[in-house]
Design a protein around this motif. Structure first.
Motif, PDB file in Angstrom:
ATOM      1  N   LEU A   6      -6.204  94.021  38.795  1.00 55.25           N
ATOM      2  CA  LEU A   6      -7.073  94.769  39.465  1.00 55.25           C
ATOM      3  C   LEU A   6      -7.991  94.428  40.334  1.00 55.25           C
ATOM      4  O   LEU A   6      -8.612  93.083  39.896  1.00 55.25           O
ATOM      5  CB  LEU A   6      -7.843  95.982  38.770  1.00 55.25           C
ATOM      6  N   SER A   7      -8.669  94.593  41.565  1.00 57.39           N
ATOM      7  CA  SER A   7      -9.605  93.806  42.283  1.00 57.39           C
ATOM      8  C   SER A   7     -10.982  94.353  41.510  1.00 57.39           C
ATOM      9  O   SER A   7     -11.303  95.262  40.405  1.00 57.39           O
ATOM     10  CB  SER A   7      -9.780  94.725  43.649  1.00 57.39           C
ATOM     11  N   THR A  10     -12.327  97.862  41.956  1.00 54.78           N
ATOM     12  CA  THR A  10     -11.287  98.667  41.155  1.00 54.78           C
ATOM     13  C   THR A  10     -11.852  98.721  39.392  1.00 54.78           C
ATOM     14  O   THR A  10     -12.120  99.595  38.762  1.00 54.78           O
ATOM     15  CB  THR A  10      -9.774  98.805  41.292  1.00 54.78           C
ATOM     16  N   ARG A  13     -15.107 100.329  39.125  1.00 53.10           N
ATOM     17  CA  ARG A  13     -14.950 101.741  38.921  1.00 53.10           C
ATOM     18  C   ARG A  13     -14.553 102.431  37.979  1.00 53.10           C
ATOM     19  O   ARG A  13     -14.646 103.205  37.264  1.00 53.10           O
ATOM     20  CB  ARG A  13     -14.170 102.264  40.323  1.00 53.10           C
ATOM     21  N   ALA A  67      -7.179 109.018  39.414  1.00 55.39           N
ATOM     22  CA  ALA A  67      -6.498 108.513  40.561  1.00 55.39           C
ATOM     23  C   ALA A  67      -7.525 108.016  41.670  1.00 55.39           C
ATOM     24  O   ALA A  67      -7.450 107.146  42.349  1.00 55.39           O
ATOM     25  CB  ALA A  67      -5.680 109.699  41.073  1.00 55.39           C
ATOM     26  N   GLU A  68      -8.635 108.806  41.741  1.00 56.51           N
ATOM     27  CA  GLU A  68      -9.644 108.506  42.738  1.00 56.51           C
ATOM     28  C   GLU A  68     -10.337 107.200  42.336  1.00 56.51           C
ATOM     29  O   GLU A  68     -10.783 106.368  43.202  1.00 56.51           O
ATOM     30  CB  GLU A  68     -10.506 109.569  42.864  1.00 56.51           C
ATOM     31  N   LEU A  70      -9.093 104.690  40.742  1.00 57.94           N
ATOM     32  CA  LEU A  70      -7.852 103.609  40.972  1.00 57.94           C
ATOM     33  C   LEU A  70      -7.672 103.312  42.342  1.00 57.94           C
ATOM     34  O   LEU A  70      -7.704 102.289  42.714  1.00 57.94           O
ATOM     35  CB  LEU A  70      -6.678 104.146  40.284  1.00 57.94           C
ATOM     36  N   ASP A  71      -7.877 104.281  43.174  1.00 55.86           N
ATOM     37  CA  ASP A  71      -7.270 104.224  44.686  1.00 55.86           C
ATOM     38  C   ASP A  71      -8.218 105.279  45.400  1.00 55.86           C
ATOM     39  O   ASP A  71      -7.366 106.284  45.570  1.00 55.86           O
ATOM     40  CB  ASP A  71      -5.841 104.041  44.891  1.00 55.86           C
ATOM     41  N   PRO A  72      -9.411 105.106  45.702  1.00 56.33           N
ATOM     42  CA  PRO A  72     -10.017 106.238  46.463  1.00 56.33           C
ATOM     43  C   PRO A  72      -9.478 106.908  47.782  1.00 56.33           C
ATOM     44  O   PRO A  72      -8.826 105.715  48.505  1.00 56.33           O
ATOM     45  CB  PRO A  72     -11.123 105.721  46.792  1.00 56.33           C
ATOM     46  N   TYR A  73      -9.138 108.184  47.721  1.00 57.53           N
ATOM     47  CA  TYR A  73      -8.202 108.444  48.937  1.00 57.53           C
ATOM     48  C   TYR A  73      -8.805 109.846  49.442  1.00 57.53           C
ATOM     49  O   TYR A  73      -9.394 110.047  50.664  1.00 57.53           O
ATOM     50  CB  TYR A  73      -6.660 108.757  48.665  1.00 57.53           C
TER      51      TYR A  73
END
Length: 77
Positions: A6-7, A10, A13, A67-68, A70-73
């Motif tokens: 993971l970055s 991430t 977060r 999910a947000e 892990l990968d904000p969308y």
């Protein structure tokens, strides 16, 4: 399935999510409950969804929150 790390963003977060939002054990329970209900729904033509709707609704919320993290969308402006 990818095994990349993971970055740092991430990872930060995720730590904050589990520290401030929901306990990791509660999140694991939530994921298992959703999997259980959805599996039964698929096998029983959705009879189970009616009896487990409140649980499913709450757990859907938490899965989307994760999910947000892990990968904000949805939160991206």
């Amino acid at each position: 399935m990818t095994t990349e790390n993971l970055s740092k963003e991430t990872e930060t977060r995720l730590i904050e999510f589990f520290r401030k939002t929901i306990d990791s054990e509660d999140m694991a329970k939530t994921i298992r409950q959703v999997n259980y209900v959805l599996s039964l729904c698929a096998m029983r033509s959705c009879e189970t969804v009616e009896t487990e709707f409140n649980n499913l609704e709450d757990n859907f919320y938490w899965l989307n929150k994760l999910a947000e993290v892990l990968d904000p969308y949805l939160d991206v402006e």
